[in-house]
Each structure stands twice: as C-alpha cells, then as structure tokens.
Design a protein around this motif. Structure first.
Motif: not given
Length: 302
Positions: A82-93, A95-106
């Motif tokens: 994802f790119g910077r547009e992720l930060m404009r999609r709303g807090d729940e999406y 965190q749970r899909v974008g940022i937590d998705g990064l954590v899940r790669t590990a």
C-alpha cells in the motif's frame, strides 16, 4: 518454440527450468482486488470478526500465490502492499488491515512456515520509516525489522514488500547526497538500487496487475522493457493456467522479432489489414462501469 498447449502440460519443474534458463526474473505482483475476492468467495461463511477472517484467508492466499510463482522459476517478487492513501482510509481499516498486516508478515505462522520451507529472504522497501515514525503505528517497524533479520540468511528466493513506496524521489535524492558526501562521487544506478532495496536487484521482468491499467511502486527497477500483464479477475483468483500463459508470452511471444513487412504474403497482409480495421475503435485500458466497478471494455461478461 514449444506449442502453448504442450507448455501448459509440462511438469512444473520443467517450466521453472525454462524460466531460469532465460535469466533471473523480477516479477512485480501487487495483489489487488483482495477485498472484492473475499466478499465474493468467503464472506458468507464468516460469523465472527470480519477483519480477522479477511486477514487470515488473504494471507493464506498470498502465500499460495507467491509459492506458485517461485515454483515456476520466478526467483524475486516485488509485492507492493500500500501507499500513502492507506493513512486516509480510516483508523480501523488502516490499523487492522494495513499496519497489523505488516506485523503479520513477521508473526503469522503461514508466512513464517512459507519463508522457512521455500528458503525466502524477506525485505521491505519504501518510505515506511518516514511515514510511521512518531505515529501510533510505529510499533509495526519492530516486526518488519525482526522478519528481515530472521530471514537474512535465506538464499533461494526473495520477497520484497513495498510499503509507502509511491513517492521515492526524496529518498533517492537523500541517498544520492549521502553517497556523495561519503565517497566524493555521484552514485551509479546499481549503487542506488543497493542502497534503496538493501541488496542488488536486476531490472523488472514482468508486472502482473489487476483492474485499471497502471504500473507503480517499483522505483529504479523499471526500464520500459518489462512486460505488462493485467488480469480480468482480481489477483487472488490467479490460476496455474493464467500464470503459465503469462510466462509463455514472456518467454516466447514478446521476444519474437517483428517481421520484414515488405516480405509478408498478400494473404498475411490482408489478414493484418482486416484485423486492424475491425479493431480500430478499441484500445486496451478502456473500461465500463458495472455496479460502479471498472470492468475492461473487451472483457467477457456473463
């Protein structure tokens, strides 16, 4: 040239051998249309946490897709996330899909087992540190660093996740200045690639996208010589047949030199003229809306 239908029937290891014989392959594969696929194929079975189910099933699908590409001889995958547009999609999406998705790669066992089984080295590229530092999502950086460190000795395949790699100009400028200050010389392209991605990479061989035609998030590696492919179905629907069709086109169809038009027969010229005249109203990349979704104009619709 092996006939296409025969190529489809080859054992996978023979396809892989042909791919490797043609040189190292870098495939940019941004898995796109995942939410659409999930809603169509899996949402009806979800009874509890939608986002949790979406992430679990999507990760299993992504692992299967990457494994299929690796098994067919593609050694390096760039996976823009994802790119910077992720930060404009709303807090729940976010965190749970974008940022937590990064954590899940590990942390996700499907990813970790995949890295071990296929001997995959994982890296991240993009401006993710600049974007995430001093935000509530900074915690993801620890997981990204951890999986990079834990897989650094794997040497069979390479998987690069692109995170906020949509605006690379400032980073590349900074890397150039830093190199000049340290060495007194302007960095060449291989040096910039090494500094940006963390290791040497060949140029992109193919880009496999979905939806509106666009190529993105592969800084420094695009040359204009890469082959572009766009599927009609969302990326998670990719089959072995589709992948082999792409590989066959890449290996055998695109490299074929154009003929000397002055030496074509009258029948060949007549066929070509008729083909162009029939299609002169059409252009690849033009679409139509169906339920407000963009669909390729020439796509088959039931």
């Amino acid at each position: 040239m092996i006939p296409f239908e025969e190529f489809l029937q080859l054992p996978t290891h023979e396809v892989a051998a042909q791919v490797r014989a043609s040189g190292p392959k870098v495939c940019v594969f941004p898995v796109n249309g995942t939410r659409r696929w999930f809603l169509l194929e899996h949402a009806e079975t979800i009874r509890d946490d939608f986002f949790e189910a979406y992430m679990d099933i999507s990760i299993k699908n992504h692992v299967a897709l990457c494994a299929m590409l690796f098994e067919h001889g593609i050694e390096i995958i760039l996976a823009p996330v994802f790119g910077r547009e992720l930060m404009r999609r709303g807090d729940e999406y976010t965190q749970r899909v974008g940022i937590d998705g990064l954590v899940r790669t590990a942390a996700d066992k499907n990813y970790r087992e995949f890295y071990e089984r296929y001997n995959v080295r994982v890296r991240f590229y993009g401006e993710y540190r600049d974007v995430l530092v001093n935000t509530p999502y900074e915690y993801a950086l620890h997981a990204m660093d951890e999986v990079t460190e834990s897989t650094k000795h794997n040497n069979r395949f390479r998987l690069f996740f692109g995170v906020f790699a949509d605006e690379a100009t400032e980073t590349i400028s900074r890397l150039s200045v830093e190199h000049y200050l340290a060495h007194g010389a302007i960095p060449d392209k291989p040096t910039l690639i090494q500094n940006y991605y963390g290791e040497d990479l060949p140029s992109v061989s193919m880009f496999i996208g979905f939806d509106k035609f666009s190529v993105f998030d592969m800084p420094l590696l695009g040359t204009g010589q890469e082959d572009l492919y766009f599927s009609l179905s969302p990326s998670p629907y990719m089959t072995q047949h589709q992948l082999r069709s792409i590989i066959y086109d890449h290996l055998y169809i695109r490299p074929t030199p154009e003929p000397d038009y002055t030496k074509l027969t009258a029948d060949e010229l007549n066929w070509l003229r008729e083909y162009y005249r029939k299609n002169q109203d059409y252009a690849f990349g033009v679409g139509k809306l169906k339920s407000n979704l963009w669909i390729p104009e020439r796509g088959t619709e039931e």
